[in-house]
Design a protein around this motif. Structure first.
Motif, PDB file in Angstrom:
ATOM      1  N   VAL A 240      43.942 100.028  98.273  1.00 43.27           N
ATOM      2  CA  VAL A 240      43.956 100.355  96.847  1.00 43.27           C
ATOM      3  C   VAL A 240      43.866 101.853  96.569  1.00 43.27           C
ATOM      4  N   HIS A 241      43.802 102.662  97.618  1.00 39.14           N
ATOM      5  CA  HIS A 241      43.889 104.106  97.387  1.00 39.14           C
ATOM      6  C   HIS A 241      45.344 104.448  97.076  1.00 39.14           C
ATOM      7  N   ASN A 242      45.531 105.466  96.255  1.00 48.06           N
ATOM      8  CA  ASN A 242      46.879 105.824  95.810  1.00 48.06           C
ATOM      9  C   ASN A 242      47.875 106.057  96.949  1.00 48.06           C
ATOM     10  N   PHE A 243      47.391 106.603  98.055  1.00 52.74           N
ATOM     11  CA  PHE A 243      48.276 106.953  99.174  1.00 52.74           C
ATOM     12  C   PHE A 243      48.907 105.677  99.762  1.00 52.74           C
ATOM     13  N   PRO A 244      48.092 104.714 100.261  1.00 51.96           N
ATOM     14  CA  PRO A 244      48.706 103.490 100.798  1.00 51.96           C
ATOM     15  C   PRO A 244      49.239 102.533  99.733  1.00 51.96           C
ATOM     16  N   GLY A 316      48.011 112.734 105.065  1.00 54.62           N
ATOM     17  CA  GLY A 316      47.685 113.379 103.791  1.00 54.62           C
ATOM     18  C   GLY A 316      46.268 113.072 103.374  1.00 54.62           C
ATOM     19  N   GLY A 317      45.913 113.551 102.194  1.00 53.00           N
ATOM     20  CA  GLY A 317      44.568 113.325 101.671  1.00 53.00           C
ATOM     21  C   GLY A 317      43.663 114.525 101.887  1.00 53.00           C
ATOM     22  N   ALA A 318      43.984 115.304 102.917  1.00 55.05           N
ATOM     23  CA  ALA A 318      43.275 116.545 103.220  1.00 55.05           C
ATOM     24  C   ALA A 318      44.214 117.362 104.089  1.00 55.05           C
ATOM     25  N   LYS A 319      43.874 118.640 104.260  1.00 55.59           N
ATOM     26  CA  LYS A 319      44.771 119.519 105.008  1.00 55.59           C
ATOM     27  C   LYS A 319      44.824 119.110 106.484  1.00 55.59           C
ATOM     28  N   PHE A 320      46.050 118.976 106.983  1.00 59.51           N
ATOM     29  CA  PHE A 320      46.281 118.636 108.388  1.00 59.51           C
ATOM     30  C   PHE A 320      46.563 119.942 109.104  1.00 59.51           C
ATOM     31  N   GLN A 338      54.146 115.122 106.072  1.00 56.36           N
ATOM     32  CA  GLN A 338      52.918 115.509 105.375  1.00 56.36           C
ATOM     33  C   GLN A 338      53.027 115.076 103.912  1.00 56.36           C
ATOM     34  N   VAL A 339      51.898 114.586 103.403  1.00 60.21           N
ATOM     35  CA  VAL A 339      51.856 114.099 102.027  1.00 60.21           C
ATOM     36  C   VAL A 339      50.678 114.761 101.323  1.00 60.21           C
ATOM     37  N   PHE A 340      50.984 115.465 100.261  1.00 55.48           N
ATOM     38  CA  PHE A 340      49.941 116.096  99.447  1.00 55.48           C
ATOM     39  C   PHE A 340      50.031 115.441  98.077  1.00 55.48           C
ATOM     40  N   GLY A 341      49.056 114.588  97.798  1.00 56.46           N
ATOM     41  CA  GLY A 341      49.131 113.848  96.547  1.00 56.46           C
ATOM     42  C   GLY A 341      47.791 113.795  95.872  1.00 56.46           C
ATOM     43  N   MET A 342      47.794 113.182  94.705  1.00 55.15           N
ATOM     44  CA  MET A 342      46.546 113.005  93.965  1.00 55.15           C
ATOM     45  C   MET A 342      46.696 111.773  93.099  1.00 55.15           C
ATOM     46  N   ALA A 343      45.587 111.048  92.939  1.00 58.70           N
ATOM     47  CA  ALA A 343      45.647 109.812  92.151  1.00 58.70           C
ATOM     48  C   ALA A 343      46.045 110.109  90.705  1.00 58.70           C
ATOM     49  N   GLU A 344      45.829 111.343  90.256  1.00 59.77           N
ATOM     50  CA  GLU A 344      46.230 111.732  88.894  1.00 59.77           C
ATOM     51  C   GLU A 344      47.742 111.731  88.722  1.00 59.77           C
ATOM     52  N   GLY A 422      42.981 122.066  90.659  1.00 64.19           N
ATOM     53  CA  GLY A 422      41.846 122.639  91.388  1.00 64.19           C
ATOM     54  C   GLY A 422      42.196 122.997  92.813  1.00 64.19           C
ATOM     55  N   ASP A 423      43.472 122.809  93.185  1.00 65.09           N
ATOM     56  CA  ASP A 423      43.901 123.152  94.544  1.00 65.09           C
ATOM     57  C   ASP A 423      44.491 124.551  94.555  1.00 65.09           C
ATOM     58  N   LEU A 424      44.093 125.352  95.563  1.00 67.50           N
ATOM     59  CA  LEU A 424      44.654 126.690  95.711  1.00 67.50           C
ATOM     60  C   LEU A 424      45.852 126.592  96.648  1.00 67.50           C
ATOM     61  N   ALA A 439      39.816 125.481  94.303  1.00 72.07           N
ATOM     62  CA  ALA A 439      39.061 126.189  93.281  1.00 72.07           C
ATOM     63  C   ALA A 439      38.039 125.252  92.659  1.00 72.07           C
ATOM     64  N   LYS A 440      38.191 123.953  92.898  1.00 67.20           N
ATOM     65  CA  LYS A 440      37.295 122.991  92.244  1.00 67.20           C
ATOM     66  C   LYS A 440      36.056 122.734  93.101  1.00 67.20           C
ATOM     67  N   ASP A 441      34.979 122.341  92.426  1.00 68.51           N
ATOM     68  CA  ASP A 441      33.758 121.968  93.126  1.00 68.51           C
ATOM     69  C   ASP A 441      33.920 120.557  93.650  1.00 68.51           C
ATOM     70  N   GLU A 448      38.010 111.808 102.055  1.00 65.06           N
ATOM     71  CA  GLU A 448      37.106 111.198 101.083  1.00 65.06           C
ATOM     72  C   GLU A 448      36.535 112.309 100.214  1.00 65.06           C
ATOM     73  N   LYS A 449      36.649 112.118  98.897  1.00 61.28           N
ATOM     74  CA  LYS A 449      36.275 113.180  97.984  1.00 61.28           C
ATOM     75  C   LYS A 449      34.856 112.980  97.459  1.00 61.28           C
ATOM     76  N   ILE A 450      34.091 114.079  97.432  1.00 67.88           N
ATOM     77  CA  ILE A 450      32.712 114.019  96.944  1.00 67.88           C
ATOM     78  C   ILE A 450      32.549 115.042  95.820  1.00 67.88           C
TER      79      ILE A 450
HETATM   80  C1  OOB Z   1      45.012 111.785  97.663  1.00 68.69           C
HETATM   81  O1  OOB Z   1      44.535 111.545  96.399  1.00 68.69           O
HETATM   82  P1  OOB Z   1      43.046 111.830  95.895  1.00 68.69           P
HETATM   83  O2  OOB Z   1      43.089 111.591  94.441  1.00 68.69           O
HETATM   84  O3  OOB Z   1      42.082 111.080  96.732  1.00 68.69           O
HETATM   85  O4  OOB Z   1      42.746 113.363  96.186  1.00 68.69           O
HETATM   86  C2  OOB Z   1      43.554 114.398  95.685  1.00 68.69           C
HETATM   87  C3  OOB Z   1      43.142 115.723  96.289  1.00 68.69           C
HETATM   88  C4  OOB Z   1      44.102 116.855  96.020  1.00 68.69           C
HETATM   89  O5  OOB Z   1      43.908 117.434  94.754  1.00 68.69           O
HETATM   90  C5  OOB Z   1      43.761 117.789  97.169  1.00 68.69           C
HETATM   91  O6  OOB Z   1      42.579 118.482  96.882  1.00 68.69           O
HETATM   92  C6  OOB Z   1      43.495 116.853  98.306  1.00 68.69           C
HETATM   93  O7  OOB Z   1      43.097 115.625  97.714  1.00 68.69           O
HETATM   94  N1  OOB Z   1      44.677 116.608  99.149  1.00 68.69           N
HETATM   95  C7  OOB Z   1      45.154 117.447 100.100  1.00 68.69           C
HETATM   96  C8  OOB Z   1      46.269 116.805 100.684  1.00 68.69           C
HETATM   97  N2  OOB Z   1      46.429 115.600 100.071  1.00 68.69           N
HETATM   98  C9  OOB Z   1      45.454 115.510  99.142  1.00 68.69           C
HETATM   99  N3  OOB Z   1      44.747 118.670 100.485  1.00 68.69           N
HETATM  100  C10 OOB Z   1      45.465 119.261 101.479  1.00 68.69           C
HETATM  101  N4  OOB Z   1      46.527 118.709 102.094  1.00 68.69           N
HETATM  102  C11 OOB Z   1      46.976 117.485 101.731  1.00 68.69           C
HETATM  103  N5  OOB Z   1      48.031 116.940 102.346  1.00 68.69           N
HETATM  104  O8  OOB Z   1      44.355 112.320  98.518  1.00 68.69           O
HETATM  105  C12 OOB Z   1      46.414 111.345  97.908  1.00 68.69           C
HETATM  106  C13 OOB Z   1      47.103 110.629  96.945  1.00 68.69           C
HETATM  107  C14 OOB Z   1      48.414 110.220  97.191  1.00 68.69           C
HETATM  108  C15 OOB Z   1      49.014 110.534  98.394  1.00 68.69           C
HETATM  109  C16 OOB Z   1      48.324 111.245  99.362  1.00 68.69           C
HETATM  110  C17 OOB Z   1      47.025 111.657  99.114  1.00 68.69           C
END
Ligand code: OOB
Length: 557
Positions: A240-244, A316-320, A338-344, A422-424, A439-441, A448-450
């Protein structure tokens, strides 16, 4: 639109429809259509079960009828906390059919998070598993009800253990026929579900995603990732996380008639065996999991596993880090994406025809030609091309506001509707994004985001804690871990006691600080605020040279 949500301005909505992004389809209708087209193909494999598309569809209908008999209908919120088992799809699609809204909780969430989700959304029901990975979710659900006085219905996938007040999910499947409301066809422009944000401040925020916007990201992702009926997608992370779920995830796989295999956990032992047994072609993991898989395969312990079916490993989800990225192809014999995404909303992918250097050193480029990206300095001014700054974005699948959060929205979105990520980042000349920091706290613990102040608030509830600040500390394996700096009152509590206190307050395990430091006072900024930066630097220095490597706990993304 659901009350408490911010719609896209009309001119944007019109444009997104004109350009064919928003197609006026609901997620329930989407599954119905796929069930017709791919009836006998296998949709789901997991927990010893194998469901065809026709079976998943029929199950979703029966489940919808059962839920409707309980009185669950259009607009109701239902908190869903299920592990990776086929029921997660049955329940989700049933809710979509009813126009009810799943509120997705992670299996790692505990009383604090689930109580908050149930009360904040005024949930009509909570759906949990009986037990999973040794944890009893029924007991958790009962604690939530005792604490919040709700929700009215607690549905249990599996055994209720004869606990009164819990309803077996099985009972929903029993009666036939569609109950009242089971045929409600929601408005595709309306909210389909609520997803949790990683959060930067206080309690987690909820992200309202519409049928239209979400299905666009699903179709476009499946297209970019070249999924087809032969795709076998392994859901290694909580589904149920946005990525999978959508990047392209299980919905992307369903969109093309492929097969979704559910892994009960992301460990190499479990997942490499499933890749071999089910001839998995695509999967998605967070960086620490990718590193565990790489180490495991390089260590030779899984040499008997045939991984030759695997075409793409998404990370994805964090920097690889680029060194690990470069190991993927030689070690696993598949492409890295590589996937850089956000649930927003916004999701970026490296493309299969990108040069190796781009794939290993960038976090991809956006899905849509209508994703608008802006890189700004701390004053909100756009930086020169290639410069470092905060990423702001708006587009056809990026929300314009969190659910019931007007005050927070005023800070999280710009007046012209851009989401402040909030991402640089910096953009390369080819339009690829390189994530350089934050840039975000927020602490990103291996994906896993805290939100530090959520944990701080719990620490402050301890009678012996005068003040608390939680900051990220670098970690070779997880990228970051959490360190709590605590100013005690007269005498400091024992570390173990403080951590036990947080657990007793029902905080998810991944939010419990990895380290606690007692200090007399916090460094202050010029204006007298606690300087998180100085604390981060202090913990970094304490860890840097020759510091013993911390133990490697199993990541729970
Ligand atoms: C994914 O979604 P969330 O909502 O758990 O977290 C989003 C945040 C981003 O704003 C960024 O800070 C970080 O997670 N992030 C990454 C990243 N992918 C996400 N930072 C560096 N490198 C990456 N590849 O984490 C998420 C949602 C959909 C697909 C993939 C990841």
């Amino acid at each position: 639109m659901l009350a408490g949500c911010t719609p896209w301005p009309t001119e944007f909505a019109d444009r997104y429809r004109e350009r064919g992004y928003w197609q006026g389809e609901t997620i329930g209708a989407f599954l119905r259509d796929r069930a017709r087209r791919f009836a006998e193909r296998t949709a789901v494999v997991g927990a010893g079960q194998r469901w065809s598309y026709a079976e998943l569809d029929a199950r979703a209908d029966r489940m919808a009828a059962g839920l409707a008999r309980l009185g669950i209908g259009a607009g109701d919120r239902v908190v869903v906390q299920l592990p990776n088992r086929p029921e997660v799809f049955e329940v989700a699609f049933a809710l979509f059919r009813l126009g009810a809204l799943p509120v997705y909780a992670l299996p790692a969430h505990r009383r604090a998070e689930i109580s908050y989700l149930c009360s904040f959304t005024e949930a009509a029901a909570l759906v949990v598993a009986d037990t999973d990975a040794g944890f009893d979710y029924r007991a958790l659900a009962e604690e939530v009800r005792a604490e919040t006085g709700g929700p009215e219905h607690i549905l249990v996938a599996g055994e209720t253990g004869d606990r009164p007040g819990l309803t077996p999910l099985e009972r929903m499947r029993a009666g036939g026929g569609a109950g009242p409301g089971a045929t409600a066809e929601p408005d595709p422009a309306d909210v389909a579900f609520l997803q949790l944000s990683g959060g930067t401040t206080g309690l987690p925020k909820l992200i309202p995603r519409t049928h239209d916007d979400y299905l666009y990201s699903v179709r476009a992702s499946a297209d970019i990732c070249e999924l087809d009926t032969a795709t076998v997608y392994l859901a290694a992370l909580p589904a149920v996380h946005n990525f999978p779920m959508s990047s392209p995830g299980f919905l992307g796989t369903f969109s093309v008639g492929g097969t979704v295999v559910l892994a009960p956990d992301p460990s190499p032992a479990t997942c490499l065996a499933l890749i071999d047994a089910e001839a998995v072609t695509h999967t998605a993991v967070v960086p620490p999991v990718a590193m565990l898989w790489l180490d495991a395969v390089e260590g030779g312990a899984h040499a008997h596993r045939d991984l030759s079916s695997l075409r793409v490993l998404q990370v994805g989800g964090a920097k690889f880090n680029p060194e690990a990225a470069r190991r993927v192809r030689p070690t696993l014999g598949c492409a890295l994406q590589q996937v850089f995404g956000m649930a927003e909303g916004l999701v970026n992918y490296t493309r299969y025809d990108d040069p190796e250097e781009v794939v290993t050193t960038t976090q991809g480029r956006p899905i849509s030609p209508d994703d608008e990206l802006r890189v700004v300095d701390s004053d909100g001014t756009e930086v020169p091309p290639g410069g470092l700054g905060e990423l702001q974005t708006r587009g056809p699948y990026t929300i314009r506001g969190y659910y019931r959060a007007p005050e927070h929205n005023a800070a999280a979105f710009t007046p012209d509707g851009f989401y402040r990520t909030g991402d640089l980042v910096r953009l390369t000349p080819t339009g690829h994004i390189v994530v350089e920091g934050r840039a975000k706290d927020q602490i990103n613990r291996g994906g896993e985001k805290i939100a530090p102040d959520e944990v701080e608030d719990h620490l402050l509830a301890h009678p012996a804690v005068h003040d608390a600040t939680v900051v990220a500390m670098p970690d070779r394996f997880l990228g970051e871990r959490a360190c709590a700096y605590v100013v005690p009152r007269a005498s400091a509590p024992a570390r173990a006691e403080l951590l036990a206190f947080l657990r007793e307050r029902g905080l998810a395990g991944y939010k419990i600080p990895d380290r606690v430091e007692f200090v007399d006072a916090f460094p202050a900024t010029g204006v007298g605020k606690v300087s998180r930066r100085e604390l981060r630097e202090a913990v970094r220095a304490a860890h840097a040279p020759g510091a013993p490597p911390p133990a490697r706990p199993a990541p729970q993304p």
